[in-house]
Design a protein around this motif. Structure first.
Motif, PDB file in Angstrom:
ATOM      1  N   THR A   1       8.337 -13.794 -10.735  1.00  0.00           N
ATOM      2  CA  THR A   1       7.573 -13.487 -11.941  1.00  0.00           C
ATOM      3  C   THR A   1       6.207 -14.153 -11.847  1.00  0.00           C
ATOM      4  O   THR A   1       6.057 -15.199 -11.222  1.00  0.00           O
ATOM      5  N   ALA A   2       5.207 -13.549 -12.494  1.00  0.00           N
ATOM      6  CA  ALA A   2       3.817 -13.997 -12.351  1.00  0.00           C
ATOM      7  C   ALA A   2       3.453 -15.174 -13.256  1.00  0.00           C
ATOM      8  O   ALA A   2       2.356 -15.716 -13.145  1.00  0.00           O
ATOM      9  N   THR A   3       4.362 -15.583 -14.151  1.00  0.00           N
ATOM     10  CA  THR A   3       4.087 -16.734 -15.010  1.00  0.00           C
ATOM     11  C   THR A   3       5.301 -17.660 -15.007  1.00  0.00           C
ATOM     12  O   THR A   3       6.409 -17.249 -14.664  1.00  0.00           O
ATOM     13  N   ILE A   4       5.048 -18.900 -15.418  1.00  0.00           N
ATOM     14  CA  ILE A   4       6.148 -19.877 -15.481  1.00  0.00           C
ATOM     15  C   ILE A   4       5.892 -20.841 -16.630  1.00  0.00           C
ATOM     16  O   ILE A   4       4.743 -21.070 -17.031  1.00  0.00           O
ATOM     17  N   ASN A   5       6.974 -21.408 -17.159  1.00  0.00           N
ATOM     18  CA  ASN A   5       6.909 -22.483 -18.153  1.00  0.00           C
ATOM     19  C   ASN A   5       7.266 -23.781 -17.443  1.00  0.00           C
ATOM     20  O   ASN A   5       8.296 -23.858 -16.769  1.00  0.00           O
TER      21      ASN A   5
ATOM     22  N   ILE B   1       6.570 -21.428  -5.740  1.00  0.00           N
ATOM     23  CA  ILE B   1       6.085 -20.409  -4.806  1.00  0.00           C
ATOM     24  C   ILE B   1       6.293 -19.048  -5.452  1.00  0.00           C
ATOM     25  O   ILE B   1       7.425 -18.682  -5.774  1.00  0.00           O
ATOM     26  N   TYR B   2       5.175 -18.363  -5.660  1.00  0.00           N
ATOM     27  CA  TYR B   2       5.245 -17.037  -6.283  1.00  0.00           C
ATOM     28  C   TYR B   2       5.223 -15.978  -5.189  1.00  0.00           C
ATOM     29  O   TYR B   2       4.257 -15.846  -4.452  1.00  0.00           O
ATOM     30  N   GLU B   3       6.325 -15.257  -5.098  1.00  0.00           N
ATOM     31  CA  GLU B   3       6.446 -14.135  -4.177  1.00  0.00           C
ATOM     32  C   GLU B   3       6.743 -12.896  -5.003  1.00  0.00           C
ATOM     33  O   GLU B   3       7.879 -12.697  -5.448  1.00  0.00           O
ATOM     34  N   PRO B   4       5.708 -12.072  -5.254  1.00  0.00           N
ATOM     35  CA  PRO B   4       5.970 -10.882  -6.064  1.00  0.00           C
ATOM     36  C   PRO B   4       7.013 -10.001  -5.395  1.00  0.00           C
ATOM     37  O   PRO B   4       7.122  -9.984  -4.173  1.00  0.00           O
ATOM     38  N   PRO B   5       7.773  -9.280  -6.185  1.00  0.00           N
ATOM     39  CA  PRO B   5       8.799  -8.421  -5.590  1.00  0.00           C
ATOM     40  C   PRO B   5       8.150  -7.362  -4.700  1.00  0.00           C
ATOM     41  O   PRO B   5       7.073  -6.860  -5.003  1.00  0.00           O
ATOM     42  N   VAL B   6       8.807  -7.061  -3.602  1.00  0.00           N
ATOM     43  CA  VAL B   6       8.328  -6.023  -2.694  1.00  0.00           C
ATOM     44  C   VAL B   6       8.816  -4.684  -3.227  1.00  0.00           C
ATOM     45  O   VAL B   6      10.014  -4.485  -3.445  1.00  0.00           O
ATOM     46  N   LEU B   7       7.856  -3.785  -3.437  1.00  0.00           N
ATOM     47  CA  LEU B   7       8.210  -2.467  -3.962  1.00  0.00           C
ATOM     48  C   LEU B   7       8.642  -1.552  -2.826  1.00  0.00           C
ATOM     49  O   LEU B   7       8.143  -1.654  -1.698  1.00  0.00           O
ATOM     50  N   GLU B   8       9.531  -0.645  -3.127  1.00  0.00           N
ATOM     51  CA  GLU B   8      10.027   0.312  -2.140  1.00  0.00           C
ATOM     52  C   GLU B   8       8.889   1.237  -1.718  1.00  0.00           C
ATOM     53  O   GLU B   8       8.077   1.652  -2.546  1.00  0.00           O
ATOM     54  N   PRO B   9       8.819   1.559  -0.416  1.00  0.00           N
ATOM     55  CA  PRO B   9       7.768   2.480   0.020  1.00  0.00           C
ATOM     56  C   PRO B   9       7.898   3.837  -0.672  1.00  0.00           C
ATOM     57  O   PRO B   9       8.992   4.267  -1.044  1.00  0.00           O
ATOM     58  N   SER B  10       6.738   4.489  -0.820  1.00  0.00           N
ATOM     59  CA  SER B  10       6.686   5.817  -1.428  1.00  0.00           C
ATOM     60  C   SER B  10       5.840   6.714  -0.519  1.00  0.00           C
ATOM     61  O   SER B  10       4.701   6.374  -0.207  1.00  0.00           O
ATOM     62  N   VAL B  11       6.405   7.848  -0.087  1.00  0.00           N
ATOM     63  CA  VAL B  11       5.710   8.776   0.811  1.00  0.00           C
ATOM     64  C   VAL B  11       5.503  10.098   0.083  1.00  0.00           C
ATOM     65  O   VAL B  11       6.437  10.641  -0.520  1.00  0.00           O
ATOM     66  N   GLN B  12       4.259  10.605   0.155  1.00  0.00           N
ATOM     67  CA  GLN B  12       3.954  11.923  -0.386  1.00  0.00           C
ATOM     68  C   GLN B  12       3.140  12.678   0.662  1.00  0.00           C
ATOM     69  O   GLN B  12       2.049  12.242   1.029  1.00  0.00           O
ATOM     70  N   ILE B  13       3.687  13.783   1.173  1.00  0.00           N
ATOM     71  CA  ILE B  13       2.952  14.615   2.120  1.00  0.00           C
ATOM     72  C   ILE B  13       1.973  15.453   1.318  1.00  0.00           C
ATOM     73  O   ILE B  13       2.373  16.213   0.416  1.00  0.00           O
ATOM     74  N   THR B  14       0.666  15.319   1.642  1.00  0.00           N
ATOM     75  CA  THR B  14      -0.380  16.012   0.885  1.00  0.00           C
ATOM     76  C   THR B  14      -0.904  17.251   1.603  1.00  0.00           C
ATOM     77  O   THR B  14      -1.413  18.168   0.964  1.00  0.00           O
ATOM     78  N   THR B  15      -0.810  17.252   2.936  1.00  0.00           N
ATOM     79  CA  THR B  15      -1.199  18.430   3.725  1.00  0.00           C
ATOM     80  C   THR B  15      -0.133  18.659   4.765  1.00  0.00           C
ATOM     81  O   THR B  15       0.158  17.731   5.526  1.00  0.00           O
ATOM     82  N   PRO B  16       0.464  19.789   4.838  1.00  0.00           N
ATOM     83  CA  PRO B  16       0.241  20.968   4.006  1.00  0.00           C
ATOM     84  C   PRO B  16       0.766  20.741   2.591  1.00  0.00           C
ATOM     85  O   PRO B  16       1.649  19.921   2.358  1.00  0.00           O
ATOM     86  N   GLY B  17       0.234  21.516   1.683  1.00  0.00           N
ATOM     87  CA  GLY B  17       0.570  21.347   0.275  1.00  0.00           C
ATOM     88  C   GLY B  17       1.824  22.075  -0.155  1.00  0.00           C
ATOM     89  O   GLY B  17       2.226  21.952  -1.302  1.00  0.00           O
ATOM     90  N   GLN B  18       2.427  22.849   0.751  1.00  0.00           N
ATOM     91  CA  GLN B  18       3.650  23.575   0.403  1.00  0.00           C
ATOM     92  C   GLN B  18       4.752  23.196   1.385  1.00  0.00           C
ATOM     93  O   GLN B  18       4.477  22.836   2.526  1.00  0.00           O
TER      94      GLN B  18
END
Length: 195
Positions: free
Chosen positions: A69-73, A138-155
């Motif tokens: 988490t990005a903040t702490i008490n 030690i702040y280690e932000p969570p690693v987000l899952e990769p995201s793939v989007q094929i843009t060309t070709p568009g169909q």
């Protein structure tokens, strides 16, 4: 106030373990005989020894500790300090005044963390001395899952009468080319760029 709790041997008066009151204590010794009397006084000023402060960080309860988490008490118990003027708090080497201190309870809430190591130092001072305790978060932000989007070709599927084509894709949450694989008809290919 007179007392008979003393020893008198060989012309020597000895009073041991005399309890002192805080502040000024006056002692008078008087000797008497048939010729008269003589008295002498002395003053002992008793200043109670001030107990040095004690700082104990209770949150986080491990040192170092790793969070996502990005903040702490930060929470601590500080004894033998009258008020917050005897307390300093540093976050990553910089004095931080956004803390509360009441009785023996120290709190600094919602402190924004830098990615990586964050050092917190609490110091308490009084006439009896100083106490310092530090902790590392030690702040280690969570690693987000990769995201793939094929843009060309568009169909998908895409039909063409060309023997070559260009493939473009947007890939999020990967840091380098080493984190990407590209295959053509099931075979790995290194013929791609990644910016």
């Amino acid at each position: 106030r007179s007392t008979t709790a003393f020893d008198f041997v060989n012309n020597q008066l000895t009073a041991t373990n005399v309890v002192l009151n805080p502040g000024s204590n006056t002692f008078t010794v008087t000797g008497r005989n048939s010729a008269g009397q003589d008295s002498k006084s002395t003053v002992i000023i008793y200043r109670e020894r001030v107990q040095p402060p004690v700082v104990t960080i209770t949150n986080p309860n491990r040192n170092p500790t790793t969070v996502q988490t990005a903040t702490i008490n930060i929470v601590a118990t500080i004894t033998n300090i009258a008020d917050r003027s005897g307390v300093t708090f540093a976050v990553n080497g910089r004095n931080f005044t956004g803390f509360n201190f009441s009785g023996t309870n120290f709190t600094a809430n919602n402190i924004t963390l830098n990615q990586g190591r964050n050092t917190f130092v609490i110091t308490a001072r009084n006439e009896g001395g100083q106490s310092t305790q530090s902790t590392v978060v030690i702040y280690e932000p969570p690693v987000l899952e990769p995201s793939v989007q094929i843009t060309t070709p568009g169909q998908n599927p895409y039909t063409t009468n060309q023997s070559t084509t260009t493939i473009n894709a947007t890939i999020r949450n990967v840091s380098s080319r080493n984190d990407v694989t590209f295959t053509v008809n099931g075979r790995p290919s290194s013929n791609f760029s990644f910016n």
